[in-house]
Design a protein around this motif. Structure first.
Motif, PDB file in Angstrom:
ATOM      1  N   CYS A   1      -0.574   9.905   9.892  1.00  0.00           N
ATOM      2  CA  CYS A   1       0.413  10.848  10.426  1.00  0.00           C
ATOM      3  C   CYS A   1       1.076  10.261  11.669  1.00  0.00           C
ATOM      4  CB  CYS A   1      -0.267  12.172  10.776  1.00  0.00           C
ATOM      5  SG  CYS A   1      -1.113  12.947   9.387  1.00  0.00           S
ATOM      6  N   ASP A   2       2.357   9.936  11.558  1.00  0.00           N
ATOM      7  CA  ASP A   2       3.070   9.274  12.655  1.00  0.00           C
ATOM      8  C   ASP A   2       3.972  10.262  13.388  1.00  0.00           C
ATOM      9  OD1 ASP A   2       4.083   7.428  14.380  1.00  0.00           O
ATOM     10  OD2 ASP A   2       5.342   6.397  12.920  1.00  0.00           O
ATOM     11  N   GLU A   3       3.463  10.833  14.477  1.00  0.00           N
ATOM     12  CA  GLU A   3       4.235  11.786  15.302  1.00  0.00           C
ATOM     13  C   GLU A   3       4.821  12.913  14.452  1.00  0.00           C
ATOM     14  OE1 GLU A   3       4.428  11.745  18.521  1.00  0.00           O
ATOM     15  OE2 GLU A   3       4.368   9.704  19.303  1.00  0.00           O
TER      16      GLU A   3
ATOM     17  N   ILE B   1       0.827  -1.203   0.000  1.00  0.00           N
ATOM     18  CA  ILE B   1       0.000   0.000   0.000  1.00  0.00           C
ATOM     19  C   ILE B   1       0.863   1.256   0.000  1.00  0.00           C
ATOM     20  CG2 ILE B   1      -1.669   1.352   1.320  1.00  0.00           C
ATOM     21  CD1 ILE B   1      -2.859  -1.048  -0.115  1.00  0.00           C
ATOM     22  N   VAL B   2       1.912   1.273   0.807  1.00  0.00           N
ATOM     23  CA  VAL B   2       2.778   2.446   0.891  1.00  0.00           C
ATOM     24  C   VAL B   2       3.436   2.729  -0.460  1.00  0.00           C
ATOM     25  CG1 VAL B   2       4.885   3.366   1.923  1.00  0.00           C
ATOM     26  CG2 VAL B   2       3.212   2.225   3.345  1.00  0.00           C
ATOM     27  N   LYS B   3       3.890   1.672  -1.121  1.00  0.00           N
ATOM     28  CA  LYS B   3       4.591   1.844  -2.394  1.00  0.00           C
ATOM     29  C   LYS B   3       3.648   2.307  -3.499  1.00  0.00           C
ATOM     30  CE  LYS B   3       8.238  -1.527  -1.438  1.00  0.00           C
ATOM     31  NZ  LYS B   3       8.871  -2.803  -1.855  1.00  0.00           N
ATOM     32  N   THR B   4       2.450   1.763  -3.525  1.00  0.00           N
ATOM     33  CA  THR B   4       1.532   2.100  -4.604  1.00  0.00           C
ATOM     34  C   THR B   4       0.695   3.338  -4.309  1.00  0.00           C
ATOM     35  OG1 THR B   4      -0.189   0.658  -3.691  1.00  0.00           O
ATOM     36  CG2 THR B   4       1.334  -0.338  -5.258  1.00  0.00           C
ATOM     37  N   GLY B   5       0.536   3.674  -3.020  1.00  0.00           N
ATOM     38  CA  GLY B   5      -0.278   4.834  -2.652  1.00  0.00           C
ATOM     39  C   GLY B   5      -1.714   4.692  -3.106  1.00  0.00           C
ATOM     40  N   LYS B   6      -2.243   3.480  -3.064  1.00  0.00           N
ATOM     41  CA  LYS B   6      -3.560   3.206  -3.635  1.00  0.00           C
ATOM     42  C   LYS B   6      -4.660   4.054  -3.023  1.00  0.00           C
ATOM     43  CE  LYS B   6      -4.671  -1.100  -4.405  1.00  0.00           C
ATOM     44  NZ  LYS B   6      -4.831  -2.539  -4.157  1.00  0.00           N
ATOM     45  N   PHE B   7      -4.760   4.076  -1.720  1.00  0.00           N
ATOM     46  CA  PHE B   7      -5.817   4.862  -1.100  1.00  0.00           C
ATOM     47  C   PHE B   7      -5.391   5.523   0.202  1.00  0.00           C
ATOM     48  CE2 PHE B   7      -6.490   0.368  -0.049  1.00  0.00           C
ATOM     49  CZ  PHE B   7      -6.426   0.390   1.328  1.00  0.00           C
ATOM     50  N   LEU B   8      -4.196   5.223   0.668  1.00  0.00           N
ATOM     51  CA  LEU B   8      -3.703   5.907   1.864  1.00  0.00           C
ATOM     52  C   LEU B   8      -2.211   6.196   1.725  1.00  0.00           C
ATOM     53  CD1 LEU B   8      -2.097   3.478   3.521  1.00  0.00           C
ATOM     54  CD2 LEU B   8      -4.408   2.890   4.224  1.00  0.00           C
ATOM     55  N   GLN B   9      -1.785   7.220   2.450  1.00  0.00           N
ATOM     56  CA  GLN B   9      -0.382   7.626   2.405  1.00  0.00           C
ATOM     57  C   GLN B   9       0.119   7.914   3.816  1.00  0.00           C
ATOM     58  OE1 GLN B   9       2.272   8.192   0.328  1.00  0.00           O
ATOM     59  NE2 GLN B   9       1.228   7.069  -1.286  1.00  0.00           N
ATOM     60  N   MET B  10       1.322   7.459   4.094  1.00  0.00           N
ATOM     61  CA  MET B  10       1.966   7.696   5.379  1.00  0.00           C
ATOM     62  C   MET B  10       2.772   8.999   5.324  1.00  0.00           C
ATOM     63  SD  MET B  10       2.725   6.214   8.462  1.00  0.00           S
ATOM     64  CE  MET B  10       3.244   4.501   8.587  1.00  0.00           C
ATOM     65  N   ILE B  11       2.657   9.787   6.383  1.00  0.00           N
ATOM     66  CA  ILE B  11       3.506  10.968   6.572  1.00  0.00           C
ATOM     67  C   ILE B  11       4.344  10.697   7.808  1.00  0.00           C
ATOM     68  CG2 ILE B  11       3.569  13.469   6.919  1.00  0.00           C
ATOM     69  CD1 ILE B  11       0.729  13.548   5.716  1.00  0.00           C
ATOM     70  N   PHE B  12       5.662  10.712   7.632  1.00  0.00           N
ATOM     71  CA  PHE B  12       6.558  10.258   8.690  1.00  0.00           C
ATOM     72  C   PHE B  12       7.009  11.397   9.602  1.00  0.00           C
ATOM     73  CE2 PHE B  12       6.951   7.223   5.229  1.00  0.00           C
ATOM     74  CZ  PHE B  12       6.862   6.007   5.884  1.00  0.00           C
ATOM     75  N   GLN B  13       7.439  11.018  10.786  1.00  0.00           N
ATOM     76  CA  GLN B  13       7.960  11.973  11.761  1.00  0.00           C
ATOM     77  C   GLN B  13       9.184  12.704  11.223  1.00  0.00           C
ATOM     78  OE1 GLN B  13       9.112  10.145  15.460  1.00  0.00           O
ATOM     79  NE2 GLN B  13       9.897  12.018  16.329  1.00  0.00           N
TER      80      GLN B  13
ATOM     81  N   GLY C   1      14.243  12.964   6.377  1.00  0.00           N
ATOM     82  CA  GLY C   1      14.677  11.629   5.998  1.00  0.00           C
ATOM     83  C   GLY C   1      13.783  10.957   4.978  1.00  0.00           C
ATOM     84  N   SER C   2      12.582  11.483   4.782  1.00  0.00           N
ATOM     85  CA  SER C   2      11.655  10.869   3.825  1.00  0.00           C
ATOM     86  C   SER C   2      11.873  11.360   2.397  1.00  0.00           C
ATOM     87  CB  SER C   2      10.206  11.136   4.248  1.00  0.00           C
ATOM     88  OG  SER C   2       9.882  12.510   4.123  1.00  0.00           O
ATOM     89  N   PHE C   3      12.769  12.326   2.225  1.00  0.00           N
ATOM     90  CA  PHE C   3      13.108  12.839   0.892  1.00  0.00           C
ATOM     91  C   PHE C   3      14.556  12.508   0.553  1.00  0.00           C
ATOM     92  CE2 PHE C   3       9.553  15.686   1.972  1.00  0.00           C
ATOM     93  CZ  PHE C   3       8.814  15.640   0.793  1.00  0.00           C
ATOM     94  N   ASP C   4      14.839  12.349  -0.734  1.00  0.00           N
ATOM     95  CA  ASP C   4      16.209  12.149  -1.208  1.00  0.00           C
ATOM     96  C   ASP C   4      16.958  13.469  -1.065  1.00  0.00           C
ATOM     97  OD1 ASP C   4      18.588  11.836  -2.714  1.00  0.00           O
ATOM     98  OD2 ASP C   4      17.628  10.396  -4.067  1.00  0.00           O
ATOM     99  N   PRO C   5      18.024  13.528  -0.257  1.00  0.00           N
ATOM    100  CA  PRO C   5      18.724  14.797  -0.018  1.00  0.00           C
ATOM    101  C   PRO C   5      19.414  15.366  -1.253  1.00  0.00           C
ATOM    102  CG  PRO C   5      19.981  12.963   0.874  1.00  0.00           C
ATOM    103  CD  PRO C   5      18.640  12.406   0.477  1.00  0.00           C
ATOM    104  N   ARG C   6      19.573  14.543  -2.282  1.00  0.00           N
ATOM    105  CA  ARG C   6      20.260  15.001  -3.495  1.00  0.00           C
ATOM    106  C   ARG C   6      19.323  15.685  -4.488  1.00  0.00           C
ATOM    107  NH1 ARG C   6      22.261   9.091  -4.884  1.00  0.00           N
ATOM    108  NH2 ARG C   6      20.050   8.869  -4.321  1.00  0.00           N
ATOM    109  N   MET C   7      18.022  15.515  -4.282  1.00  0.00           N
ATOM    110  CA  MET C   7      17.033  16.033  -5.230  1.00  0.00           C
ATOM    111  C   MET C   7      16.402  17.330  -4.747  1.00  0.00           C
ATOM    112  SD  MET C   7      14.798  12.757  -6.470  1.00  0.00           S
ATOM    113  CE  MET C   7      15.521  11.351  -7.301  1.00  0.00           C
ATOM    114  N   THR C   8      16.015  18.174  -5.693  1.00  0.00           N
ATOM    115  CA  THR C   8      15.195  19.325  -5.341  1.00  0.00           C
ATOM    116  C   THR C   8      13.803  18.812  -4.971  1.00  0.00           C
ATOM    117  OG1 THR C   8      14.364  19.656  -7.596  1.00  0.00           O
ATOM    118  CG2 THR C   8      16.423  20.797  -6.989  1.00  0.00           C
TER     119      THR C   8
END
Length: 247
Positions: free
Chosen positions: A163-165, A80-92, A96-103
């Motif tokens: 939404c996790d913390e 589910i997390v990978k496909t984002g079918k109907f829910l999405q996780m937002i991490f604390q 760290g949830s973004f690639d630091p090399r990308m805009t």
């Protein structure tokens, strides 16, 4: 009486882990429901099982027992997390949830497959200046980066946010901004949100209903106003007394 449909529910979710040659029960027969356009707060101290439950809902972890239902139909969580079918996780850890090399623009396009027009529309809704899209995560403030992670979740067109913390690493004023944003998104987009936190005071200002976890067990659940004004369980009373003491 609230007649809205249950968009998401869990039935007797259980999970055990092996830790230092002993078995730890992280969740024990936990059931929950989330209605369309509702914010459900899950609160408890560290080790209560709240983050484990969120990981199971999202598919990061699999339950040992129990079932998950989306609009009344069983789903197994995995992928589910990978496909984002109907829910999405937002991490604390928003950074760290973004690639630091990308805009931010490239990250949002790559992860969600969204167009430039869609990205500008959604980031505008989350109160972000379009100039921030050309910056890398390290150049954003904690609040800006967390807003970007919320924008990314919205770009997936998921109707449930997990939404996790997500406010625990933010200062008080930035916390208030993120909470206000979630409230606005809930009203405008009819989003359903599960908001996990150890902060009962914060949860009580944001959530329609609260579920209190202790040692992997749901000890109390109900409308926020009723839980706050008349808690039934001793553990909930203890959490509330600590909030009152601090304030």
């Amino acid at each position: 009486m609230d007649n809205r449909e249950d968009i998401l529910s869990g039935l007797q979710i259980s999970k055990k882990y092996n830790a230092n040659t002993r078995e730890v029960e992280a969740l024990s027969d936990v059931s929950f429901s989330l209605k369309k356009g509702e914010i459900l707060g899950i609160v408890g101290e560290s080790g209560s099982g709240k983050s484990t439950l969120l990981k199971i809902i999202s598919g990061i972890e699999k339950p040992d027992k129990g079932d998950l239902l989306y609009k009344g139909e069983s789903y197994k969580g995995a992928g589910i997390v990978k496909t984002g079918k109907f829910l999405q996780m937002i991490f604390q850890d928003a950074y760290g949830s973004f690639d630091p090399r990308m805009t931010m623009r490239k990250s949002l396009m790559e992860i969600s497959g969204a167009t430039e027009k869609e990205i500008l529309e959604i980031t505008g809704k989350t109160g972000l200046n379009k100039e921030l899209l050309d910056k890398k995560p390290s150049r954003l403030s904690g609040g800006q980066c967390q807003r970007m992670s919320i924008a990314r979740a919205l770009l997936s067109h998921a109707d449930i946010l997990l939404c996790d913390e997500i406010t625990s690493a933010l200062d008080v004023s930035t916390q208030a901004q993120v909470v206000k944003l979630l409230e606005e998104l809930k009203k405008k987009n009819d989003l359903s949100i599960i908001f996990v936190s150890h902060d009962l005071a914060l949860v009580s200002t944001l959530c329609d209903r609260i579920m209190v976890l202790k040692n992997g067990v749901c000890v109390e659940e109900g409308e926020t106003s009723k839980i706050i004004s008349n808690p039934k369980d001793a553990y909930t009373k203890l959490l509330l007394s600590s909030v009152i003491t601090v304030n």
